[in-house]
Design an enzyme around this catalytic site. Sequence first.
Site, short mmCIF file in Angstrom:
data_model
loop_
_atom_site.label_atom_id
_atom_site.label_comp_id
_atom_site.label_asym_id
_atom_site.label_seq_id
_atom_site.Cartn_x
_atom_site.Cartn_y
_atom_site.Cartn_z
N TYR A 71 0.83 -1.22 0.00
CA TYR A 71 0.00 0.00 0.00
C TYR A 71 0.85 1.26 0.00
O TYR A 71 0.35 2.36 -0.16
CB TYR A 71 -1.02 -0.09 1.14
CG TYR A 71 -1.95 -1.25 0.89
CD1 TYR A 71 -1.74 -2.49 1.51
CD2 TYR A 71 -2.98 -1.15 -0.03
CE1 TYR A 71 -2.55 -3.59 1.22
CE2 TYR A 71 -3.80 -2.23 -0.32
CZ TYR A 71 -3.58 -3.44 0.29
OH TYR A 71 -4.37 -4.52 0.00
N GLN A 101 -0.31 -12.91 -12.62
CA GLN A 101 0.00 -13.26 -11.23
C GLN A 101 0.02 -12.00 -10.37
O GLN A 101 0.07 -12.09 -9.16
CB GLN A 101 1.38 -13.93 -11.16
CG GLN A 101 1.47 -15.24 -11.91
CD GLN A 101 2.92 -15.69 -12.06
OE1 GLN A 101 3.46 -16.39 -11.20
NE2 GLN A 101 3.56 -15.24 -13.11
N ASN A 102 -0.01 -10.85 -11.02
CA ASN A 102 0.13 -9.57 -10.32
C ASN A 102 -1.18 -9.16 -9.65
O ASN A 102 -2.26 -9.44 -10.16
CB ASN A 102 0.62 -8.49 -11.28
CG ASN A 102 1.94 -8.88 -11.91
OD1 ASN A 102 2.65 -9.76 -11.43
ND2 ASN A 102 2.26 -8.24 -13.02
N HIS A 119 -3.86 -14.41 -8.71
CA HIS A 119 -3.52 -14.25 -7.28
C HIS A 119 -4.36 -13.18 -6.60
O HIS A 119 -4.02 -12.71 -5.50
CB HIS A 119 -2.03 -13.92 -7.13
CG HIS A 119 -1.13 -15.06 -7.50
ND1 HIS A 119 0.16 -14.87 -7.92
CD2 HIS A 119 -1.34 -16.40 -7.52
CE1 HIS A 119 0.71 -16.05 -8.18
NE2 HIS A 119 -0.17 -16.99 -7.94
N CYS A 127 -13.37 -8.70 4.94
CA CYS A 127 -13.58 -9.12 6.33
C CYS A 127 -13.93 -10.61 6.30
O CYS A 127 -14.92 -10.99 5.66
CB CYS A 127 -14.72 -8.35 6.99
SG CYS A 127 -15.12 -9.01 8.61
N CYS A 148 -12.78 -4.10 9.97
CA CYS A 148 -14.09 -4.06 9.31
C CYS A 148 -14.96 -3.01 9.98
O CYS A 148 -15.03 -2.94 11.22
CB CYS A 148 -14.77 -5.43 9.42
SG CYS A 148 -16.42 -5.46 8.71
N GLU A 216 16.14 -11.61 -18.60
CA GLU A 216 16.92 -12.76 -18.11
C GLU A 216 16.34 -14.06 -18.63
O GLU A 216 15.20 -14.09 -19.11
CB GLU A 216 16.83 -12.81 -16.56
CG GLU A 216 17.12 -11.53 -15.84
CD GLU A 216 18.60 -11.16 -15.89
OE1 GLU A 216 18.86 -9.93 -15.84
OE2 GLU A 216 19.42 -12.07 -16.04
N1 APR Z 1 10.64 -6.50 -18.11
C1 APR Z 1 10.40 -7.85 -18.18
N2 APR Z 1 10.78 -8.74 -17.21
C2 APR Z 1 11.45 -8.23 -16.15
C3 APR Z 1 11.74 -6.85 -16.02
C4 APR Z 1 11.30 -5.97 -17.07
N3 APR Z 1 11.53 -4.66 -17.02
N4 APR Z 1 12.42 -6.66 -14.84
C5 APR Z 1 12.53 -7.90 -14.25
N5 APR Z 1 11.96 -8.83 -15.05
C6 APR Z 1 11.85 -10.28 -14.81
C7 APR Z 1 12.96 -10.89 -13.96
O1 APR Z 1 14.08 -11.25 -14.77
C8 APR Z 1 12.26 -12.12 -13.38
O2 APR Z 1 12.39 -13.21 -14.28
O3 APR Z 1 10.67 -10.50 -14.08
C9 APR Z 1 10.79 -11.71 -13.32
C10 APR Z 1 10.25 -11.41 -11.91
O4 APR Z 1 10.20 -12.61 -11.22
P1 APR Z 1 9.44 -12.75 -9.80
O5 APR Z 1 9.77 -11.59 -8.97
O6 APR Z 1 9.75 -14.12 -9.30
O7 APR Z 1 7.93 -12.61 -10.21
P2 APR Z 1 6.83 -13.69 -10.58
O8 APR Z 1 7.35 -14.77 -11.45
O9 APR Z 1 5.67 -12.94 -11.08
O10 APR Z 1 6.47 -14.26 -9.13
C11 APR Z 1 5.33 -15.01 -9.00
O11 APR Z 1 5.53 -15.06 -6.62
O12 APR Z 1 5.78 -14.16 -4.59
C12 APR Z 1 4.88 -14.66 -5.45
O13 APR Z 1 2.58 -14.22 -5.56
C13 APR Z 1 3.81 -13.67 -5.88
O14 APR Z 1 2.75 -13.40 -8.03
C14 APR Z 1 4.00 -13.57 -7.38
C15 APR Z 1 4.63 -14.87 -7.70
#
Ligand code: APR
Length: 245
Positions: A71, A101-102, A119, A127, A148, A216
């Site tokens: 937040y 997943q966001n 997610h 609540c 709540c 990556e």
């Molecule tokens: N553009 C594209 N990809 C990017 C960028 C960018 N500008 N910057 C970073 N990344 C890539 C990284 O290389 C990495 O592979 O985004 C990925 C982020 O990975 P995570 O942080 O593990 O995210 P995610 O796979 O969505 O995680 C899944 O994990 O913690 C839980 O619930 C949470 O939804 C989340 C889930």
Amino acid sequence: MELLIKETAKLIKQSKFTIAFTGAGISVESGVPPFRGEHGLWNKYDPKVLDLGYFNENGAECWHYIREIFYDFFANAKPNKAHEVLAEMEKHKLLNAVITQNIDNLHYEAGSLTVYEFHGNSKKLKCRKCGRIHEAAEIDFNTIPPRCIDDGEILKPDFIFFGEGIPQDSYANSFEAAEAAEVCLIIGSTGEVTPASFVPRTAKQQGATIIEINPEETLFTRQITDIHLKGKASEVLEKLAAHLF
Ligand code: APR
């Protein structure tokens, strides 16, 4: 890269059903930190604050960190070019669904209509005593834990904690779309979290072409990806957009 972008555009234009599976990486350029990797949230915070069992016992303590992460950081984030291009692709009938997943609501804020939030979403709090939904925008986060207004119960953000099930509708819609996909874009996800990472794997099993956008390599790159567009989401999607509309 230009050749791969042109090939990707051709595949998308020929496809009868295209999906985009997005992770934290697509929102990094909006100022939302990723969970893993160099600047990952889980390097700074203990994931137990999002463990459902721990939250049930230590709600007030967890809210101290939940407010800071979701937040404070997330609150001011705006959609970036990558979110906008996906919304534009949907308008041009070149994209059928975003499966994300966001929990940052940025796909909706960019104008996407068909979004399956695997997610959940941080913009609502629930609540768990009376079920009342509270809008995050109406909550004063200076006072935590938020409670709540009807029964004073500590509120829980309406997104998935570790140890919690995936929202049924999002789950069913996501796998239905994955089974129908001819092209699946994977944007900014490590593929380390299940069951979410089974979505693009299901699309692959059904014969979809997997196109990954990530600076990556990931688990997906090594296992299912056909075309890896190595770069930042906004830069790559902006280049792709030039060949689509
Ligand atoms: N553009 C594209 N990809 C990017 C960028 C960018 N500008 N910057 C970073 N990344 C890539 C990284 O290389 C990495 O592979 O985004 C990925 C982020 O990975 P995570 O942080 O593990 O995210 P995610 O796979 O969505 O995680 C899944 O994990 O913690 C839980 O619930 C949470 O939804 C989340 C889930």
